[in-house]
Design an enzyme around this catalytic site. Structure first.
Site, PDB file in Angstrom:
ATOM      1  CB  CYS A   2      -0.953   0.080   1.185  1.00  0.00           C
ATOM      2  SG  CYS A   2      -2.099  -1.301   1.323  1.00  0.00           S
TER       3      CYS A   2
HETATM    4  N1  GLN Z   1      -2.661  -5.442   5.339  1.00  0.00           N
HETATM    5  C1  GLN Z   1      -3.488  -4.422   4.761  1.00  0.00           C
HETATM    6  C2  GLN Z   1      -4.455  -4.966   3.734  1.00  0.00           C
HETATM    7  O1  GLN Z   1      -4.362  -6.088   3.330  1.00  0.00           O
HETATM    8  C3  GLN Z   1      -2.653  -3.304   4.193  1.00  0.00           C
HETATM    9  C4  GLN Z   1      -1.862  -3.809   3.039  1.00  0.00           C
HETATM   10  C5  GLN Z   1      -0.691  -2.973   2.662  1.00  0.00           C
HETATM   11  O2  GLN Z   1      -0.234  -2.031   3.291  1.00  0.00           O
HETATM   12  N2  GLN Z   1      -0.121  -3.408   1.598  1.00  0.00           N
HETATM   13  O3  GLN Z   1      -5.313  -4.243   3.335  1.00  0.00           O
END
Ligand code: GLN
Length: 248
Positions: A2
Site C-alpha cells: 500500500c
Molecule cells: N494489510 C493491509 C491490507 O491487506 C494493508 C496492506 C498494505 O499495506 N499493503 O489491506
C-alpha cells in the site's frame, strides 16, 4: 504494501495529488519506487477521501486498480478540497479483495489509512480486539488487519484521546502483541494529520501554508524530507512536529 498520502492546505484538485505528479499515487499503483520488500504493485483497490467546503469527508473507493478506473480522472479533475487522504492497496495474502478493504476508513470527521501488515493475523490481534465493544466487532467493515487497527484507533478517539496519542498507543500495543508488524498509520480530521512511521517509508513536503505526507515522494522536488523510522508526525497546514513514536 500500500501507498498512502495526506494533504492539508489551500484547496487543490484531487487530480493534482493523484494523477499529475510524475510519481503520484496513480503511478505508485503500478510502479512504486519504494515498496521495501512488501509486494510489487498496488493493484488491489484504492480510495480517496476529501473534505468538501469544510464539511464531513466524502469517499470514493473501488476494489480495482486505480489505473483501470475510468470515472476517477473526471471526478479528480473537478473536485477540490483543502484536505485529502488517499491510498492505493496491495492486499496482504489471504485478506479479502473488496472496496470496503480499501482505505480510507471513516467515522465522522476522521479518515484513516494503514500501510503495512499485522504479523500473525488474526491470532495475534485477538487479545487487543477482545478489548473492543462487541458492537464494533460485529459491525467491522471487513475482516482485515487494517480494519481492526482502525477499530482500535477509533476506540481511543471516541474515549477522547488526541489523534497523536490514539495512533501512538495503537502502534505500541499492536507492535508488542505482533512483533515485526509494519504499522504506518495515517489519520486526519481535515485540520490535523497524525502519522506513524513504523516499518515503512514516509516523506513530508511542506509548502506555503500546506503540508503533504506520502509513503514516497510524488516528484523529485528537493523539498521532500524522509521521516526516519520510529517517528510520530503531527502536522497541520501551518506546522510540523516529529517526535519519537514510543514516547508520544
Ligand atoms: N494489510 C493491509 C491490507 O491487506 C494493508 C496492506 C498494505 O499495506 N499493503 O489491506
Amino acid at each position: 504494501m500500500c501507498r498512502h498520502l495526506a494533504y492539508l492546505g489551500p484547496p487543490v484538485t484531487l487530480r493534482s495529488l493523484l494523477h499529475d505528479p510524475p510519481y503520484g499515487l496513480l503511478r505508485q499503483s503500478w510502479a512504486p519506487r519504494d515498496m521495501r520488500g512488501g509486494g510489487t504493485i498496488n493493484a488491489d483497490g484504492f480510495g480517496v477521501g476529501w473534505y468538501p467546503d469544510g464539511g464531513d469527508p466524502v469517499r470514493y473507493r473501488r476494489a480495482q486498480p486505480m489505473w483501470s478506473d475510468t470515472t476517477l480522472p473526471e471526478l479528480a479533475a473537478v473536485t477540490s478540497a483543502p484536505a485529502v487522504l488517499a491510498a492505493v492497496r496491495s492486499a496482504t495474502v489471504g485478506m479479502p479483495l473488496h472496496e470496503t478493504a480499501a482505505a480510507p476508513f471513516v467515522e465522522g470527521r476522521w479518515l484513516f489509512s494503514h500501510n503495512g501488515v499485522v504479523r500473525g493475523w488474526p491470532d495475534s490481534l485477538v487479545p487487543l480486539a477482545a478489548g473492543l465493544p462487541v458492537r464494533d466487532l460485529l459491525t467491522l467493515e471487513v475482516p482485515t488487519d487494517s480494519a481492526v487497527l482502525w477499530a482500535l484507533v477509533r476506540h481511543r478517539l471516541r474515549a477522547g484521546a488526541p489523534p497523536g496519542e490514539a495512533v501512538a498507543d495503537t502502534v505500541a500495543r499492536v507492535a508488542a502483541a505482533a512483533p515485526g508488524s509494519r504499522l504506518n498509520l495515517l489519520l486526519t480530521d481535515g485540520t490535523t494529520v497524525a502519522a506513524s512511521v513504523a516499518g515503512h517509508a514516509l516523506s513530508v513536503r511542506r509548502g506555503p501554508g500546506s503540508v503533504l505526507l506520502a509513503s514516497e515522494p510524488s516528484d523529485d522536488d528537493p523539498a521532500w524530507q524522509p521521516v526516519p523510522d520510529g517517528r510520530l508526525v503531527l502536522a497541520t497546514a501551518a506546522g510540523l512536529d516529529v517526535r519519537e513514536l514510543t514516547t508520544a
